[in-house]
Design a protein around this motif. Structure first.
Motif, PDB file in Angstrom:
ATOM      1  N   ALA A   1      44.444 -45.798 -55.926  1.00 49.10           N
ATOM      2  CA  ALA A   1      45.579 -44.775 -55.904  1.00 49.10           C
ATOM      3  C   ALA A   1      46.900 -45.410 -55.258  1.00 49.10           C
ATOM      4  CB  ALA A   1      45.047 -43.658 -55.048  1.00 49.10           C
ATOM      5  N   SER A   2      47.967 -44.828 -55.675  1.00 46.90           N
ATOM      6  CA  SER A   2      49.374 -45.392 -55.134  1.00 46.90           C
ATOM      7  C   SER A   2      49.819 -44.674 -53.716  1.00 46.90           C
ATOM      8  CB  SER A   2      50.394 -45.005 -56.111  1.00 46.90           C
ATOM      9  OG  SER A   2      50.135 -43.754 -56.532  1.00 46.90           O
ATOM     10  N   TYR A   3      49.115 -43.454 -53.360  1.00 42.75           N
ATOM     11  CA  TYR A   3      49.681 -42.860 -52.212  1.00 42.75           C
ATOM     12  C   TYR A   3      48.683 -43.390 -51.181  1.00 42.75           C
ATOM     13  CZ  TYR A   3      45.927 -40.000 -53.911  1.00 42.75           C
ATOM     14  OH  TYR A   3      44.631 -39.402 -54.426  1.00 42.75           O
ATOM     15  N   LEU A   4      49.449 -43.135 -49.931  1.00 45.74           N
ATOM     16  CA  LEU A   4      48.819 -43.945 -48.710  1.00 45.74           C
ATOM     17  C   LEU A   4      47.264 -43.337 -48.177  1.00 45.74           C
ATOM     18  CD1 LEU A   4      49.200 -46.212 -46.761  1.00 45.74           C
ATOM     19  CD2 LEU A   4      50.793 -44.733 -45.190  1.00 45.74           C
ATOM     20  N   TYR A   5      47.530 -42.061 -47.890  1.00 42.05           N
ATOM     21  CA  TYR A   5      46.510 -41.499 -47.348  1.00 42.05           C
ATOM     22  C   TYR A   5      45.799 -40.346 -48.422  1.00 42.05           C
ATOM     23  CZ  TYR A   5      48.276 -43.023 -43.038  1.00 42.05           C
ATOM     24  OH  TYR A   5      48.841 -43.849 -41.916  1.00 42.05           O
ATOM     25  N   ASP A   6      44.509 -40.131 -48.183  1.00 45.33           N
ATOM     26  CA  ASP A   6      43.661 -39.274 -49.084  1.00 45.33           C
ATOM     27  C   ASP A   6      44.177 -37.862 -49.010  1.00 45.33           C
ATOM     28  OD1 ASP A   6      41.773 -38.150 -51.104  1.00 45.33           O
ATOM     29  OD2 ASP A   6      40.100 -39.318 -50.150  1.00 45.33           O
ATOM     30  N   VAL A   7      44.908 -37.291 -49.483  1.00 42.46           N
ATOM     31  CA  VAL A   7      45.745 -36.179 -49.287  1.00 42.46           C
ATOM     32  C   VAL A   7      44.593 -34.854 -49.934  1.00 42.46           C
ATOM     33  CG1 VAL A   7      47.322 -34.312 -49.834  1.00 42.46           C
ATOM     34  CG2 VAL A   7      48.002 -36.721 -49.154  1.00 42.46           C
ATOM     35  N   ASN A   8      44.007 -35.293 -51.146  1.00 46.97           N
ATOM     36  CA  ASN A   8      43.011 -34.626 -51.698  1.00 46.97           C
ATOM     37  C   ASN A   8      41.681 -34.421 -51.125  1.00 46.97           C
ATOM     38  OD1 ASN A   8      44.347 -34.373 -54.381  1.00 46.97           O
ATOM     39  ND2 ASN A   8      43.772 -36.292 -55.066  1.00 46.97           N
ATOM     40  N   LEU A   9      41.393 -35.108 -50.162  1.00 51.23           N
ATOM     41  CA  LEU A   9      40.248 -35.023 -49.374  1.00 51.23           C
ATOM     42  C   LEU A   9      40.770 -33.957 -48.221  1.00 51.23           C
ATOM     43  CD1 LEU A   9      37.451 -35.851 -48.186  1.00 51.23           C
ATOM     44  CD2 LEU A   9      38.669 -37.662 -46.900  1.00 51.23           C
ATOM     45  N   VAL A  10      41.740 -33.932 -47.706  1.00 47.00           N
ATOM     46  CA  VAL A  10      42.086 -32.924 -46.684  1.00 47.00           C
ATOM     47  C   VAL A  10      42.287 -31.539 -47.291  1.00 47.00           C
ATOM     48  CG1 VAL A  10      43.976 -32.330 -45.131  1.00 47.00           C
ATOM     49  CG2 VAL A  10      43.239 -34.841 -45.346  1.00 47.00           C
ATOM     50  N   LEU A  11      42.831 -31.631 -48.570  1.00 47.56           N
ATOM     51  CA  LEU A  11      42.805 -30.206 -49.273  1.00 47.56           C
ATOM     52  C   LEU A  11      41.386 -29.547 -49.389  1.00 47.56           C
ATOM     53  CD1 LEU A  11      45.534 -30.932 -51.945  1.00 47.56           C
ATOM     54  CD2 LEU A  11      45.779 -29.361 -49.971  1.00 47.56           C
ATOM     55  N   ARG A  12      40.381 -30.546 -49.558  1.00 45.58           N
ATOM     56  CA  ARG A  12      39.146 -30.191 -49.584  1.00 45.58           C
ATOM     57  C   ARG A  12      38.604 -29.680 -48.398  1.00 45.58           C
ATOM     58  NH1 ARG A  12      38.555 -34.740 -53.235  1.00 45.58           N
ATOM     59  NH2 ARG A  12      37.398 -35.738 -51.818  1.00 45.58           N
ATOM     60  N   PHE A  13      38.931 -30.279 -47.209  1.00 46.87           N
ATOM     61  CA  PHE A  13      38.437 -30.024 -45.939  1.00 46.87           C
ATOM     62  C   PHE A  13      39.107 -28.498 -45.692  1.00 46.87           C
ATOM     63  CE2 PHE A  13      38.219 -34.581 -44.151  1.00 46.87           C
ATOM     64  CZ  PHE A  13      37.022 -34.603 -44.786  1.00 46.87           C
ATOM     65  N   LEU A  14      40.469 -28.174 -45.896  1.00 48.55           N
ATOM     66  CA  LEU A  14      40.924 -27.137 -45.713  1.00 48.55           C
ATOM     67  C   LEU A  14      40.431 -25.857 -46.615  1.00 48.55           C
ATOM     68  CD1 LEU A  14      44.729 -27.994 -45.857  1.00 48.55           C
ATOM     69  CD2 LEU A  14      43.462 -27.024 -43.960  1.00 48.55           C
ATOM     70  N   LYS A  15      39.940 -26.203 -47.832  1.00 49.03           N
ATOM     71  CA  LYS A  15      39.177 -25.171 -48.556  1.00 49.03           C
ATOM     72  C   LYS A  15      37.695 -24.846 -47.960  1.00 49.03           C
ATOM     73  CE  LYS A  15      37.457 -24.333 -53.250  1.00 49.03           C
ATOM     74  NZ  LYS A  15      37.511 -25.011 -54.665  1.00 49.03           N
ATOM     75  N   ALA A  16      37.191 -25.689 -47.748  1.00 47.14           N
ATOM     76  CA  ALA A  16      35.888 -25.614 -46.893  1.00 47.14           C
ATOM     77  C   ALA A  16      36.239 -24.565 -45.579  1.00 47.14           C
ATOM     78  CB  ALA A  16      35.167 -26.932 -46.829  1.00 47.14           C
ATOM     79  N   PHE A  17      37.230 -25.092 -44.921  1.00 50.29           N
ATOM     80  CA  PHE A  17      37.528 -24.310 -43.688  1.00 50.29           C
ATOM     81  C   PHE A  17      37.499 -22.810 -44.032  1.00 50.29           C
ATOM     82  CE2 PHE A  17      40.539 -22.882 -40.576  1.00 50.29           C
ATOM     83  CZ  PHE A  17      39.839 -23.028 -39.332  1.00 50.29           C
ATOM     84  N   LEU A  18      38.547 -22.764 -44.723  1.00 51.89           N
ATOM     85  CA  LEU A  18      38.855 -21.221 -45.033  1.00 51.89           C
ATOM     86  C   LEU A  18      37.778 -20.573 -45.507  1.00 51.89           C
ATOM     87  CD1 LEU A  18      42.447 -21.832 -46.359  1.00 51.89           C
ATOM     88  CD2 LEU A  18      41.848 -21.102 -44.334  1.00 51.89           C
ATOM     89  N   CYS A  19      37.028 -21.189 -46.315  1.00 50.65           N
ATOM     90  CA  CYS A  19      35.709 -20.404 -46.942  1.00 50.65           C
ATOM     91  C   CYS A  19      34.846 -20.017 -45.702  1.00 50.65           C
ATOM     92  CB  CYS A  19      35.038 -20.943 -47.946  1.00 50.65           C
ATOM     93  SG  CYS A  19      35.666 -21.503 -49.376  1.00 50.65           S
ATOM     94  N   GLY A  20      34.987 -20.764 -44.598  1.00 48.44           N
ATOM     95  CA  GLY A  20      34.160 -20.031 -43.258  1.00 48.44           C
ATOM     96  C   GLY A  20      32.876 -20.695 -43.058  1.00 48.44           C
ATOM     97  N   GLY A  21      31.914 -20.820 -44.151  1.00 45.82           N
ATOM     98  CA  GLY A  21      30.738 -21.490 -43.644  1.00 45.82           C
ATOM     99  C   GLY A  21      29.835 -20.552 -43.026  1.00 45.82           C
ATOM    100  N   ASP A  22      29.199 -20.950 -41.857  1.00 40.40           N
ATOM    101  CA  ASP A  22      28.474 -20.404 -40.899  1.00 40.40           C
ATOM    102  C   ASP A  22      29.163 -19.512 -39.849  1.00 40.40           C
ATOM    103  OD1 ASP A  22      26.215 -21.066 -42.403  1.00 40.40           O
ATOM    104  OD2 ASP A  22      25.620 -22.722 -41.305  1.00 40.40           O
ATOM    105  N   GLN A  23      30.434 -20.097 -39.803  1.00 39.70           N
ATOM    106  CA  GLN A  23      31.289 -19.377 -38.548  1.00 39.70           C
ATOM    107  C   GLN A  23      32.339 -18.629 -39.214  1.00 39.70           C
ATOM    108  OE1 GLN A  23      32.767 -22.597 -36.346  1.00 39.70           O
ATOM    109  NE2 GLN A  23      30.672 -23.517 -35.875  1.00 39.70           N
TER     110      GLN A  23
END
Length: 448
Positions: free
Chosen positions: A216-238
């Motif tokens: 990848a050309s970009y420096l940090y894994d932005v897609n990973l952080v976006l997936r983290f955010l999606k999982a957070f907003l879904c709530g999970g057990d909390q």
């Protein structure tokens, strides 16, 4: 094997009797049996040994493996209390975790059976989680790449069955950095990302600064952080409370400012980061404005359309007065965005002026306690205070009016500039049209 061959003392009866007495075996005997039976796919002996072993762990008084062995001279004592186990106890393992080293000898398949049995018996999830992290770390010292692959998948899958509150976010990120160097299954990776995302409000900026994938050309894994955010907003057990969302909003503002200087970061990815959270995640848009300012400075070649898409994510009403004025004079931002910022600040000042005028009317109204008889001294003490308050409010109103007039002048100047630009563009288009028509008229002459 049976009575017809060996008489009354047949091997089948002896084996069955021995299996029935598994619950009375010592800790060392259970460990030895499990160690020798690890390659068996399915065995009643293994299941009974694990059931008895988990039952021993659930007993609070079971302080160490040595307490359940017969004597100091028995071979079982030395099997259980080996060098590593004794060292662990001396290093200060608590009463609840004395068994960590002993059970680390088991294979991943056996560990999976063990954890499922412990979960079904409602064993403490915090202790189970600590054991799984310990197991992964101890196994990696001598494991081959294939064994590491299997250990990681087993640990992640078993952690996913536990209560989210029982797992440390820091430990999960440590596991993830190990995963970066190993090709584990997509299912296990998704489970790990989901667990991290559900605890994103406990993460730090350093946790999120994970390098981009290879190639990848970009420096940090932005897609990973976006997936983290999606999982957070879904709530999970909390439940995602407003406080947790605001903590993540503050974290994301720092992350966006950190990745903004990356010249290879596409505007679509940057915009996805900016709009990933709801507007309620931020009490102020100042930090987000600062990050956008950095990005537009590094990516000066963006079109006005791309810039406006990014700027539309800003809530101008949540900008401070200083930030709003700075944006209106910022040449890196589109003129439409500057006008919107000025209009927003103008409305904010009007509302503030109305509020102060209402306050002035209220303070000018007679006080009830002044009209009350028998309180002349109190009235005298109150009058200077009210007078000073009226004076301060009138001064503030005058300053606000001057500030508002200055901003209105700025809006008028911008409107003049826009009209001038429109007229110049119209002249240019008109001249181009005239040149095109003249060239069209001269074309027949050349042909003739």
């Amino acid at each position: 094997m049976n009575n017809s061959v060996s008489g009354n003392r047949n091997l089948i009866e002896k084996t069955m009797k021995s299996i029935e007495e598994i619950s009375y075996w010592t800790w060392s005997d259970l460990l030895a049996t499990l160690k020798h039976c690890q390659d068996l796919q399915s065995s009643g002996i293994v299941e009974r040994c694990l059931d008895s072993l988990v039952g021993r762990l659930a007993i609070p008084s079971e302080a160490s493996p040595c307490a359940s062995t017969s004597s100091l001279d028995s071979p079982g004592f030395w099997l259980s209390c080996d060098t590593r186990s004794t060292k662990s106890l001396k290093d200060g393992f608590s009463q609840a975790t004395w068994w960590f080293e002993d059970l680390s000898i088991l294979s991943p398949d056996m560990i999976e059976m063990l954890i499922k049995s412990m979960v079904s018996r409602k064993y403490n999830h915090v202790i189970i989680g600590r054991f799984l992290f310990h197991y992964q770390k101890s196994k990696f010292y001598t494991a081959s790449p294939d064994e590491k692959h299997q250990v990681l998948e087993t640990v992640i899958d078993m952690l996913y069955t536990l209560d989210t509150n029982s797992i440390s976010c820091k430990s999960l990120f440590r596991i993830y950095r190990v995963v970066l160097n190993l090709n584990i299954s997509k299912n296990s990776r998704n489970k790990l990302e989901c667990m991290i995302g559900s605890q994103l409000d406990q993460a730090t900026l350093d946790n999120l600064l994970i390098p981009s994938p290879y190639g990848a050309s970009y420096l940090y894994d932005v897609n990973l952080v976006l997936r983290f955010l999606k999982a957070f907003l879904c709530g999970g057990d909390q439940q995602v409370s407003p406080m947790r969302i605001k903590k993540v909003g503050s974290l994301m503002d720092m992350y966006i400012a950190e990745v903004a200087p990356d010249p290879c970061l596409k505007s679509s990815k940057f915009l996805a980061l900016v709009v990933a959270l709801p507007d309620s995640a931020r009490d102020s848009s100042n930090e987000l404005y600062h990050a956008i300012d950095i990005y537009l400075e590094v990516h000066a070649g963006l079109s006005d359309e791309e810039k406006m898409k990014i700027c539309c994510a800003l809530n101008y009403e949540k900008l401070s007065t200083e930030a709003g004025i700075h944006l209106s004079q910022n040449a890196k931002f589109p003129s439409k965005s500057a006008v919107q910022a000025l209009i927003s600040q103008q409305l904010k000042l009007k509302n503030l002026l109305q509020g102060t005028n209402n306050t002035k009317l209220y303070t000018n109204s007679p006080c009830i306690f002044i009209e009350t008889k028998g309180k002349a001294k109190k009235d005298e003490a109150c009058e200077p205070t009210l007078y000073s308050e009226r004076l301060d409010i009138s001064v503030d109103n005058e300053k606000l009016r001057e500030h508002l007039q200055g901003m209105q002048c700025r809006v008028m100047e911008l409107e003049k500039v826009c009209k001038k630009m429109q007229s110049e563009m119209a002249k240019i288009m008109k001249s181009k049209a005239a040149a095109h028509s003249s060239s069209a008229r001269s074309l027949p002459r050349l042909c003739s």
